[in-house]
Design an enzyme around this catalytic site. Structure first.
Site, PDB file in Angstrom:
ATOM      1  N   GLY A  18       0.986  -1.303  -0.069  1.00  0.00           N
ATOM      2  CA  GLY A  18      -0.107  -0.093   0.077  1.00  0.00           C
ATOM      3  C   GLY A  18       0.791   1.278   0.024  1.00  0.00           C
ATOM      4  O   GLY A  18       1.874   1.510   0.770  1.00  0.00           O
ATOM      5  N   VAL A  30      16.944   8.811  -0.534  1.00  0.00           N
ATOM      6  CA  VAL A  30      17.889   7.787  -0.832  1.00  0.00           C
ATOM      7  C   VAL A  30      18.768   8.155  -2.039  1.00  0.00           C
ATOM      8  O   VAL A  30      19.992   8.036  -1.918  1.00  0.00           O
ATOM      9  CB  VAL A  30      17.163   6.347  -1.342  1.00  0.00           C
ATOM     10  CG1 VAL A  30      17.807   5.363  -2.000  1.00  0.00           C
ATOM     11  CG2 VAL A  30      16.218   5.789  -0.213  1.00  0.00           C
ATOM     12  N   ARG A  32      19.649  11.150  -3.151  1.00  0.00           N
ATOM     13  CA  ARG A  32      20.555  12.274  -2.947  1.00  0.00           C
ATOM     14  C   ARG A  32      21.578  11.901  -1.901  1.00  0.00           C
ATOM     15  O   ARG A  32      22.789  12.220  -2.202  1.00  0.00           O
ATOM     16  CB  ARG A  32      19.898  13.543  -2.653  1.00  0.00           C
ATOM     17  CG  ARG A  32      19.024  14.014  -3.734  1.00  0.00           C
ATOM     18  CD  ARG A  32      18.399  15.565  -3.600  1.00  0.00           C
ATOM     19  NE  ARG A  32      17.855  15.641  -4.957  1.00  0.00           N
ATOM     20  CZ  ARG A  32      17.262  16.606  -5.028  1.00  0.00           C
ATOM     21  NH1 ARG A  32      16.859  17.564  -3.963  1.00  0.00           N
ATOM     22  NH2 ARG A  32      16.775  17.199  -6.202  1.00  0.00           N
ATOM     23  N   ARG A  79       1.203  -5.196  -5.304  1.00  0.00           N
ATOM     24  CA  ARG A  79       1.390  -6.292  -4.321  1.00  0.00           C
ATOM     25  C   ARG A  79       1.380  -7.583  -5.259  1.00  0.00           C
ATOM     26  O   ARG A  79       0.471  -7.944  -5.895  1.00  0.00           O
ATOM     27  CB  ARG A  79      -0.164  -6.593  -3.479  1.00  0.00           C
ATOM     28  CG  ARG A  79      -0.484  -5.314  -2.766  1.00  0.00           C
ATOM     29  CD  ARG A  79      -1.346  -5.492  -1.519  1.00  0.00           C
ATOM     30  NE  ARG A  79      -2.111  -4.296  -1.010  1.00  0.00           N
ATOM     31  CZ  ARG A  79      -1.915  -3.677   0.014  1.00  0.00           C
ATOM     32  NH1 ARG A  79      -0.706  -4.074   0.563  1.00  0.00           N
ATOM     33  NH2 ARG A  79      -2.399  -2.867   0.387  1.00  0.00           N
ATOM     34  N   ASP A 110       4.220  -4.517   6.271  1.00  0.00           N
ATOM     35  CA  ASP A 110       4.667  -5.958   6.417  1.00  0.00           C
ATOM     36  C   ASP A 110       4.833  -7.023   5.298  1.00  0.00           C
ATOM     37  O   ASP A 110       5.701  -7.596   5.233  1.00  0.00           O
ATOM     38  CB  ASP A 110       3.154  -6.118   6.919  1.00  0.00           C
ATOM     39  CG  ASP A 110       3.056  -6.676   8.278  1.00  0.00           C
ATOM     40  OD1 ASP A 110       4.305  -7.341   8.679  1.00  0.00           O
ATOM     41  OD2 ASP A 110       2.132  -7.032   9.038  1.00  0.00           O
ATOM     42  N   THR A 133       3.994   2.590   5.576  1.00  0.00           N
ATOM     43  CA  THR A 133       2.785   2.331   5.528  1.00  0.00           C
ATOM     44  C   THR A 133       1.992   3.356   6.592  1.00  0.00           C
ATOM     45  O   THR A 133       2.373   3.634   7.578  1.00  0.00           O
ATOM     46  CB  THR A 133       2.692   0.789   6.092  1.00  0.00           C
ATOM     47  OG1 THR A 133       1.338   0.562   6.432  1.00  0.00           O
ATOM     48  CG2 THR A 133       3.576   0.557   7.513  1.00  0.00           C
ATOM     49  N   ASP A 135      -0.481   2.195   8.413  1.00  0.00           N
ATOM     50  CA  ASP A 135      -1.027   1.295   9.387  1.00  0.00           C
ATOM     51  C   ASP A 135      -0.110   1.540  10.752  1.00  0.00           C
ATOM     52  O   ASP A 135      -0.647   1.299  11.686  1.00  0.00           O
ATOM     53  CB  ASP A 135      -0.926   0.123   8.985  1.00  0.00           C
ATOM     54  CG  ASP A 135      -2.019  -0.344   8.061  1.00  0.00           C
ATOM     55  OD1 ASP A 135      -2.870   0.649   7.636  1.00  0.00           O
ATOM     56  OD2 ASP A 135      -1.732  -1.250   7.198  1.00  0.00           O
ATOM     57  N   ASP A 137       2.287  -0.313  11.940  1.00  0.00           N
ATOM     58  CA  ASP A 137       2.002  -1.724  12.467  1.00  0.00           C
ATOM     59  C   ASP A 137       3.526  -2.490  12.423  1.00  0.00           C
ATOM     60  O   ASP A 137       3.544  -3.642  12.512  1.00  0.00           O
ATOM     61  CB  ASP A 137       1.033  -2.548  11.856  1.00  0.00           C
ATOM     62  CG  ASP A 137       1.172  -2.727  10.347  1.00  0.00           C
ATOM     63  OD1 ASP A 137       2.022  -1.951   9.772  1.00  0.00           O
ATOM     64  OD2 ASP A 137       0.420  -3.558   9.878  1.00  0.00           O
ATOM     65  N   MET A 177      -8.857   2.864   8.275  1.00  0.00           N
ATOM     66  CA  MET A 177      -7.909   1.990   8.088  1.00  0.00           C
ATOM     67  C   MET A 177      -6.973   1.551   8.958  1.00  0.00           C
ATOM     68  O   MET A 177      -6.873   2.096  10.185  1.00  0.00           O
ATOM     69  CB  MET A 177      -7.305   2.472   6.658  1.00  0.00           C
ATOM     70  CG  MET A 177      -7.988   2.086   5.404  1.00  0.00           C
ATOM     71  SD  MET A 177      -6.898   2.496   3.838  1.00  0.00           S
ATOM     72  CE  MET A 177      -7.895   1.893   2.493  1.00  0.00           C
ATOM     73  N   ARG A 179      -5.395  -1.930   8.967  1.00  0.00           N
ATOM     74  CA  ARG A 179      -5.496  -3.441   8.579  1.00  0.00           C
ATOM     75  C   ARG A 179      -5.686  -3.998  10.192  1.00  0.00           C
ATOM     76  O   ARG A 179      -6.693  -3.792  10.574  1.00  0.00           O
ATOM     77  CB  ARG A 179      -4.167  -4.015   8.093  1.00  0.00           C
ATOM     78  CG  ARG A 179      -4.117  -5.306   7.440  1.00  0.00           C
ATOM     79  CD  ARG A 179      -2.830  -5.514   6.849  1.00  0.00           C
ATOM     80  NE  ARG A 179      -2.432  -4.705   5.705  1.00  0.00           N
ATOM     81  CZ  ARG A 179      -2.743  -5.169   4.294  1.00  0.00           C
ATOM     82  NH1 ARG A 179      -3.454  -6.361   4.311  1.00  0.00           N
ATOM     83  NH2 ARG A 179      -2.352  -4.301   3.637  1.00  0.00           N
ATOM     84  N   GLU A 195     -16.876   9.360  20.831  1.00  0.00           N
ATOM     85  CA  GLU A 195     -17.653   8.936  21.930  1.00  0.00           C
ATOM     86  C   GLU A 195     -17.096   7.452  22.222  1.00  0.00           C
ATOM     87  O   GLU A 195     -17.076   7.058  23.584  1.00  0.00           O
ATOM     88  CB  GLU A 195     -19.323   9.022  21.811  1.00  0.00           C
ATOM     89  CG  GLU A 195     -19.856  10.220  22.320  1.00  0.00           C
ATOM     90  CD  GLU A 195     -19.204  11.345  21.281  1.00  0.00           C
ATOM     91  OE1 GLU A 195     -19.005  11.104  20.125  1.00  0.00           O
ATOM     92  OE2 GLU A 195     -19.113  12.529  21.821  1.00  0.00           O
ATOM     93  N   LYS A 221     -26.498  14.378  25.241  1.00  0.00           N
ATOM     94  CA  LYS A 221     -25.439  14.420  23.941  1.00  0.00           C
ATOM     95  C   LYS A 221     -26.435  13.825  22.800  1.00  0.00           C
ATOM     96  O   LYS A 221     -26.919  12.527  22.948  1.00  0.00           O
ATOM     97  CB  LYS A 221     -24.139  13.529  24.008  1.00  0.00           C
ATOM     98  CG  LYS A 221     -23.095  13.991  24.642  1.00  0.00           C
ATOM     99  CD  LYS A 221     -21.870  13.253  24.580  1.00  0.00           C
ATOM    100  CE  LYS A 221     -20.557  13.728  25.401  1.00  0.00           C
ATOM    101  NZ  LYS A 221     -19.344  13.071  25.124  1.00  0.00           N
TER     102      LYS A 221
HETATM  103  O1  F6P Z   1      -1.512  -1.314   4.595  1.00  0.00           O
HETATM  104  C1  F6P Z   1      -2.239  -0.086   4.221  1.00  0.00           C
HETATM  105  C2  F6P Z   1      -3.757  -0.342   3.737  1.00  0.00           C
HETATM  106  O2  F6P Z   1      -4.279   0.745   3.427  1.00  0.00           O
HETATM  107  C3  F6P Z   1      -4.390  -0.850   5.175  1.00  0.00           C
HETATM  108  O3  F6P Z   1      -4.792   0.129   6.161  1.00  0.00           O
HETATM  109  C4  F6P Z   1      -5.646  -1.499   4.276  1.00  0.00           C
HETATM  110  O4  F6P Z   1      -6.282  -2.420   4.883  1.00  0.00           O
HETATM  111  C5  F6P Z   1      -5.098  -1.869   2.969  1.00  0.00           C
HETATM  112  O5  F6P Z   1      -3.827  -1.438   2.866  1.00  0.00           O
HETATM  113  C6  F6P Z   1      -6.126  -1.863   1.723  1.00  0.00           C
HETATM  114  O6  F6P Z   1      -5.394  -2.567   0.673  1.00  0.00           O
HETATM  115  P1  F6P Z   1      -5.863  -2.303  -0.795  1.00  0.00           P
HETATM  116  O7  F6P Z   1      -5.394  -0.843  -1.097  1.00  0.00           O
HETATM  117  O8  F6P Z   1      -4.886  -3.277  -1.340  1.00  0.00           O
HETATM  118  O9  F6P Z   1      -7.210  -2.349  -0.861  1.00  0.00           O
END
Ligand code: F6P
Length: 330
Positions: A18, A30, A32, A79, A110, A133, A135, A137, A177, A179, A195, A221
């Site tokens: 992604g 990288v 430069r 990918r 990842d 990324t 995420d 993660d 998003m 993941r 909330e 609320k």
């Molecule tokens: O890893 C980045 C991400 O945007 C995630 O947050 C999400 O689950 C996934 O990629 C979506 O993937 P794609 O762009 O292949 O739909």
């Protein structure tokens, strides 16, 4: 640092998985940095697919001019299924050899590092990873490239949703998003005063959510924002909204899936600086003889983490932030 350390004369750089805002700033850094040390850089188009197809372009200093502020990736991304096969990786290696490339820098998350790790072990080519990324993660860096920009995009969107939620007394389920990780949800939830924040790292109990909503109503609320991380065990915003409706049908409910807008846009200052640092350090890491590692920034300092650990170990989500979010949303 001296010139062309470790006999590295040609580096290949690519972005994979992604895309994330700030990847261009990393490519620029990288290129430069390497040029500064007398090393050539080749960009690989569309990540691992480009390695397999031999799709390389020489990048000089000018080629990366005017891109620091641009979202997406000038090298494009993919990918790759073929790279998961031994034959695909062999083709990729053969192409690197015939181009005379002696080191690789992989920018991604990842999946990218899983591939890079296997590849560098199979063929022994020095490889360094740069965490890119939205995420966040990966273990081994306080933040990944793109994470800050994505969160700012989410905050901007939720602020707007709050305006209309307030006008119509509505309950909004907003899916973000991430993941399998809840970093984006947790931090944007705090920043927008949501909330409730539902993340994969914590089991979601419908009863608790319903109690929170009832309590909010009693307090006057009339609208609410529930942030749902896409990987949450509730099954996502649509499913959760319908489960809540089954228990309590008194709300005017709407669902908003923010989707891929979270991956676009001009990188924030934080992402541009992080990407510049990591691009620079990745090249120096190769010259210093590092391989199979990811560069990251921890507490403001450069950190090396084996790619294996970066993908295997979970980046820690702050339980303190979760506690705080609950208290501040009463
Ligand atoms: O890893 C980045 C991400 O945007 C995630 O947050 C999400 O689950 C996934 O990629 C979506 O993937 P794609 O762009 O292949 O739909």
């Amino acid at each position: 640092m001296g010139k062309g350390k470790n006999n590295i004369k040609k580096i290949a750089v690519f972005t994979s998985g992604g895309d994330a805002p700030g990847m261009n700033a990393a490519i620029r850094a990288v290129v430069r940095t390497a040029i500064n040390y007398g090393t050539e850089v080749y960009g690989v188009i569309r990540g691992y697919d480009g390695l397999i197809n031999g799709d390389f372009i020489k990048l000089d200093s000018k080629a990366v001019g005017g891109i620091i502020q641009r979202g997406g990736t000038i090298l494009q991304s993919a990918r790759s299924k073929e790279f998961r096969t031994k034959e695909g990786r062999q083709k990729a290696y053969n192409n690197l050899v015939s181009e005379g490339i002696d080191a690789v820098i992989a920018i991604g998350g990842d999946g990218t590092f899983t591939g890079a790790n296997i590849f560098s072990q199979e063929f022994g080519i020095p490889t360094i990873g740069i965490p890119g990324t939205i995420d966040n993660d990966l273990f081994g860096s306080d933040a990944t490239i793109g994470y800050d920009t994505a969160m700012n995009t989410v905050v901007d969107a939720i602020d707007k949703i709050k305006d209309t939620a307030g006008s119509h007394n509505r309950l909004f389920f907003v899916e973000v998003m991430g993941r399998d990780a809840g970093f984006i949800a947790l931090n944007t939830g705090i920043a927008t005063g949501a909330e409730a924040i539902l993340i994969p790292e914590k089991v979601t109990y419908l009863e608790d959510l319903v109690i929170t909503l009832k309590r909010n109503k009693r307090k006057g609320k009339n609208s609410a924002i529930i942030i749902v991380a896409e990987g949450d065990d509730s099954g996502g915003a649509y499913e959760l909204a319908s489960k809540v409706k089954e228990v309590d049908n008194s709300y005017s409910t709407r669902v908003s899936i923010l989707g891929h807008m979270q991956r676009g846009g001009s990188p924030t200052l934080a992402d541009r600086v992080l990407a510049s640092q990591l691009g620079f350090y990745a090249v120096e890491a190769l010259f210093l003889g590092h391989k199979g590692e990811m560069v990251g920034i921890i507490n403001g300092k450069l950190a090396y983490t084996s790619m294996e650990l970066a993908i295997k170990q979970n980046a820690d989500i702050s339980t303190e932030l979760l506690r705080l979010a609950r208290i501040l949303s009463i």
